[in-house]
Design an enzyme around this catalytic site. Structure first.
Site, mmCIF file in Angstrom:
data_model
loop_
_atom_site.group_PDB
_atom_site.id
_atom_site.type_symbol
_atom_site.label_atom_id
_atom_site.label_comp_id
_atom_site.label_asym_id
_atom_site.label_seq_id
_atom_site.Cartn_x
_atom_site.Cartn_y
_atom_site.Cartn_z
ATOM 1 N N SER A 127 -39.658 28.232 13.474
ATOM 2 C CA SER A 127 -38.566 27.712 14.301
ATOM 3 C C SER A 127 -39.066 27.101 15.610
ATOM 4 C CB SER A 127 -37.618 28.875 14.629
ATOM 5 O OG SER A 127 -36.743 28.525 15.664
ATOM 6 N N GLU A 129 -37.665 27.549 18.213
ATOM 7 C CA GLU A 129 -37.464 28.562 19.256
ATOM 8 C C GLU A 129 -38.807 29.147 19.713
ATOM 9 O OE1 GLU A 129 -34.603 29.839 20.838
ATOM 10 O OE2 GLU A 129 -33.610 28.105 19.964
ATOM 11 N N TYR A 151 -35.996 37.166 18.738
ATOM 12 C CA TYR A 151 -36.024 36.342 17.517
ATOM 13 C C TYR A 151 -37.263 35.456 17.507
ATOM 14 C CZ TYR A 151 -34.886 32.275 14.572
ATOM 15 O OH TYR A 151 -34.930 31.243 13.652
HETATM 16 P P1 NDP Z 1 -28.787 31.859 7.846
HETATM 17 O O1 NDP Z 1 -28.569 32.846 8.923
HETATM 18 O O2 NDP Z 1 -27.644 30.973 7.426
HETATM 19 O O3 NDP Z 1 -29.289 32.637 6.517
HETATM 20 C C1 NDP Z 1 -30.116 33.753 6.607
HETATM 21 C C2 NDP Z 1 -30.324 34.311 5.201
HETATM 22 O O4 NDP Z 1 -31.191 35.453 5.279
HETATM 23 C C3 NDP Z 1 -29.050 34.779 4.496
HETATM 24 O O5 NDP Z 1 -29.111 34.414 3.137
HETATM 25 C C4 NDP Z 1 -29.139 36.298 4.632
HETATM 26 O O6 NDP Z 1 -28.460 36.999 3.617
HETATM 27 C C5 NDP Z 1 -30.640 36.475 4.475
HETATM 28 N N1 NDP Z 1 -31.113 37.787 4.899
HETATM 29 C C6 NDP Z 1 -30.969 38.366 6.116
HETATM 30 N N2 NDP Z 1 -31.545 39.582 6.119
HETATM 31 C C7 NDP Z 1 -32.082 39.773 4.878
HETATM 32 C C8 NDP Z 1 -32.794 40.821 4.268
HETATM 33 N N3 NDP Z 1 -33.089 41.942 4.913
HETATM 34 N N4 NDP Z 1 -33.188 40.672 2.972
HETATM 35 C C9 NDP Z 1 -32.889 39.553 2.283
HETATM 36 N N5 NDP Z 1 -32.192 38.520 2.817
HETATM 37 C C10 NDP Z 1 -31.792 38.639 4.094
HETATM 38 O O7 NDP Z 1 -30.047 30.966 8.250
HETATM 39 P P2 NDP Z 1 -30.316 29.396 8.028
HETATM 40 O O8 NDP Z 1 -30.043 29.066 6.606
HETATM 41 O O9 NDP Z 1 -29.661 28.623 9.104
HETATM 42 O O10 NDP Z 1 -31.869 29.323 8.313
HETATM 43 C C11 NDP Z 1 -32.822 29.579 7.270
HETATM 44 C C12 NDP Z 1 -34.116 30.063 7.903
HETATM 45 O O11 NDP Z 1 -34.639 29.056 8.751
HETATM 46 C C13 NDP Z 1 -34.002 31.318 8.759
HETATM 47 O O12 NDP Z 1 -35.200 32.045 8.607
HETATM 48 C C14 NDP Z 1 -33.892 30.767 10.172
HETATM 49 O O13 NDP Z 1 -34.330 31.706 11.123
HETATM 50 C C15 NDP Z 1 -34.828 29.572 10.066
HETATM 51 N N6 NDP Z 1 -34.541 28.486 10.974
HETATM 52 C C16 NDP Z 1 -33.297 27.945 11.011
HETATM 53 C C17 NDP Z 1 -33.030 26.885 11.837
HETATM 54 C C18 NDP Z 1 -31.679 26.257 11.870
HETATM 55 O O14 NDP Z 1 -31.434 25.442 12.785
HETATM 56 N N7 NDP Z 1 -30.791 26.551 10.924
HETATM 57 C C19 NDP Z 1 -34.066 26.316 12.719
HETATM 58 C C20 NDP Z 1 -35.382 26.895 12.506
HETATM 59 C C21 NDP Z 1 -35.594 27.957 11.681
HETATM 60 P P3 NDP Z 1 -26.902 37.483 3.774
HETATM 61 O O15 NDP Z 1 -26.082 36.295 3.367
HETATM 62 O O16 NDP Z 1 -26.840 38.624 2.844
HETATM 63 O O17 NDP Z 1 -26.695 37.855 5.236
HETATM 64 P P1 GDP Z 2 -30.390 28.478 18.993
HETATM 65 O O1 GDP Z 2 -31.087 27.281 19.552
HETATM 66 O O2 GDP Z 2 -31.001 28.970 17.728
HETATM 67 O O3 GDP Z 2 -30.195 29.563 19.983
HETATM 68 O O4 GDP Z 2 -28.948 27.924 18.518
HETATM 69 P P2 GDP Z 2 -27.470 28.185 19.076
HETATM 70 O O5 GDP Z 2 -26.607 27.183 18.379
HETATM 71 O O6 GDP Z 2 -27.075 29.613 18.929
HETATM 72 O O7 GDP Z 2 -27.553 27.861 20.639
HETATM 73 C C1 GDP Z 2 -27.954 26.600 21.101
HETATM 74 C C2 GDP Z 2 -27.726 26.533 22.603
HETATM 75 O O8 GDP Z 2 -26.321 26.511 22.863
HETATM 76 C C3 GDP Z 2 -28.293 27.713 23.389
HETATM 77 O O9 GDP Z 2 -28.949 27.204 24.532
HETATM 78 C C4 GDP Z 2 -27.059 28.491 23.799
HETATM 79 O O10 GDP Z 2 -27.193 29.200 25.056
HETATM 80 C C5 GDP Z 2 -26.050 27.371 23.963
HETATM 81 N N1 GDP Z 2 -24.649 27.821 23.913
HETATM 82 C C6 GDP Z 2 -23.695 27.570 24.844
HETATM 83 N N2 GDP Z 2 -22.547 28.169 24.496
HETATM 84 C C7 GDP Z 2 -22.769 28.822 23.336
HETATM 85 C C8 GDP Z 2 -21.934 29.621 22.496
HETATM 86 O O11 GDP Z 2 -20.753 29.869 22.748
HETATM 87 N N3 GDP Z 2 -22.512 30.106 21.344
HETATM 88 C C9 GDP Z 2 -23.815 29.832 21.023
HETATM 89 N N4 GDP Z 2 -24.315 30.306 19.871
HETATM 90 N N5 GDP Z 2 -24.624 29.104 21.824
HETATM 91 C C10 GDP Z 2 -24.109 28.601 22.965
#
Ligand code: NDP
Ligand code: GDP
Length: 326
Positions: A127, A129, A151
């Site tokens: 990520s 992040e 995270y």
């Molecule tokens: P989501 O939060 O939508 O999905 C997370 C998934 O992980 C879900 O399927 C969840 O299952 C599963 N999960 C959580 N805990 C466990 C566990 N203990 N065992 C098995 N499965 C588990 O994430 P995204 O699809 O948005 O992101 C995919 C990946 O990419 C993540 O690792 C995220 O951190 C990373 N990422 C995402 C970004 C983004 O902008 N979306 C940016 C950079 C990295 P359940 O449905 O059961 O909760």
């Molecule tokens: P992140 O980059 O994975 O933390 O993605 P988020 O979508 O959770 O947050 C992106 C940015 O939006 C961060 O800087 C947050 O502080 C800002 N933000 C402002 N208001 C909110 C809110 O109500 N919810 C979330 N999730 N983020 C917020």
């Protein structure tokens, strides 16, 4: 038929990646953790119409034995580790769980690959992040990391473990450093989806304001559909490597609000309220990625721009709420 295992198959990226791999003729295995809410757990996959085409396998990222069993039984060609506790704000409330799943959990998947099926190609969902308090204006694969949340610390462990297993054991293990990517299937707690859902509720008369936190943070937002393609491309390279995946454009939360509200014919300034309770203990102020390496080496480029992304998300949220109030 090529076989891929996706952990995190029920999440946003798991759903789009499943759809993409199925379109390429893969047999898709999805790691499913047991849930008391199993009737709703496949909602994203259903939304994309692919739930029935996936073979679910029972396991959990915290249970190494389940992962070894799955790797040994199914011997997938490709393993995509997308599972995580993925919400930054929650990682301050559950820092150790986040470390166990997002960090050590990736170690479990790498161990299962190494022990049971080292021929598999491995993808780690890293990520932006990890750049946190940014050390360079535009972040690339060579930018030093400075994580700003539990995270991001957990993701950094998983990233370096992926690099280390590649270098130590010769695994074809790649780490995709993906900047934020969104879609109508983004979790409702993330800011873009919170905004588009808020726009929809306000438009339909179900709410009259939208409380948000820090409006001045900026993110490099792309569309999840474009980004899952990059994951697959990484595993098709002869040599495993790490890639930044981003659009190269950064936009503030405030500007995203303006774009999303105006798509619905509304003005953000009339509805957005700053709630100090939504500020984070430590903030990532700016993220801006340099996807030059992915473009040069893999020919990957983001196709969907922010206005199109926001419009798709607002339209989907309006349709969802309309369906509920009918
Ligand atoms: P989501 O939060 O939508 O999905 C997370 C998934 O992980 C879900 O399927 C969840 O299952 C599963 N999960 C959580 N805990 C466990 C566990 N203990 N065992 C098995 N499965 C588990 O994430 P995204 O699809 O948005 O992101 C995919 C990946 O990419 C993540 O690792 C995220 O951190 C990373 N990422 C995402 C970004 C983004 O902008 N979306 C940016 C950079 C990295 P359940 O449905 O059961 O909760
Ligand atoms: P992140 O980059 O994975 O933390 O993605 P988020 O979508 O959770 O947050 C992106 C940015 O939006 C961060 O800087 C947050 O502080 C800002 N933000 C402002 N208001 C909110 C809110 O109500 N919810 C979330 N999730 N983020 C917020």
């Amino acid at each position: 038929m090529r076989k891929a295992l996706i952990t995190g198959v029920t999440g946003q990226d798991g759903a789009y990646l499943s759809q993409f791999l199925l379109s390429k003729g893969y047999h898709v295995l999805g790691l499913l953790r047991r849930s008391a809410s199993s009737d709703v757990i496949g909602a994203r996959l259903s939304w994309l119409g692919v739930l029935d085409q996936i073979e679910m396998v029972d396991g959990d990222l915290q249970d190494l034995s389940s992962l070894i069993r799955i790797l040994a039984d199914h011997k997938p060609d490709e393993v995509y580790n997308l599972a995580a506790q993925s919400f930054v704000a929650t990682s301050w409330q559950q820092p150790l769980l986040t470390g166990q799943v997002t960090g050590i959990g990736a170690g479990h998947v790498l161990e299962a690959v190494r022990i049971a099926h080292p021929q598999a190609r491995f993808y780690q969902a890293s990520s932006s992040e990890m750049f946190g308090k940014i050390q360079q204006d535009k972040q690339s694969e060579s930018t030093p990391f400075y994580p700003r949340s539990p995270y991001a610390v957990a993701k950094l462990y998983a990233h370096w473990l992926t690099v280390n297993y590649r270098e130590s054991f010769g695994l074809h293990a790649s780490s995709g450093i993906l900047f934020n990517h969104e879609s109508p299937l983004r979790g409702i707690e993330f800011v873009t989806r919170r905004i588009t859902d808020g726009v929809a509720r306000i438009k339909l008369g179900l709410a009259d304001e939208l409380p948000l936190g820090n409006l001045s943070a900026t993110r490099d937002w792309g569309h999840a559909r474009d980004y899952v393609k990059a994951m697959w491309m990484m595993l098709q390279q002869d040599v495993a490597d790490d890639y930044v995946i981003a659009t190269g454009v950064t936009t503030s939360v405030k500007d995203f609000c303006d774009i999303a509200f105006s798509h619905a014919g509304l003005r953000a300034v009339d509805y957005v309220k700053v709630d100090p309770g939504r500020m984070r203990p430590a903030e990532v102020d700016v993220l801006l990625g340099d996807p030059g390496k992915a473009e040069a080496k893999m020919g990957w480029k983001a196709e969907v721009g922010l206005a199109q992304l926001a419009a798709e998300m607002v339209d989907a949220d309006i349709a969802r709420h309309r369906a509920k109030i009918k």
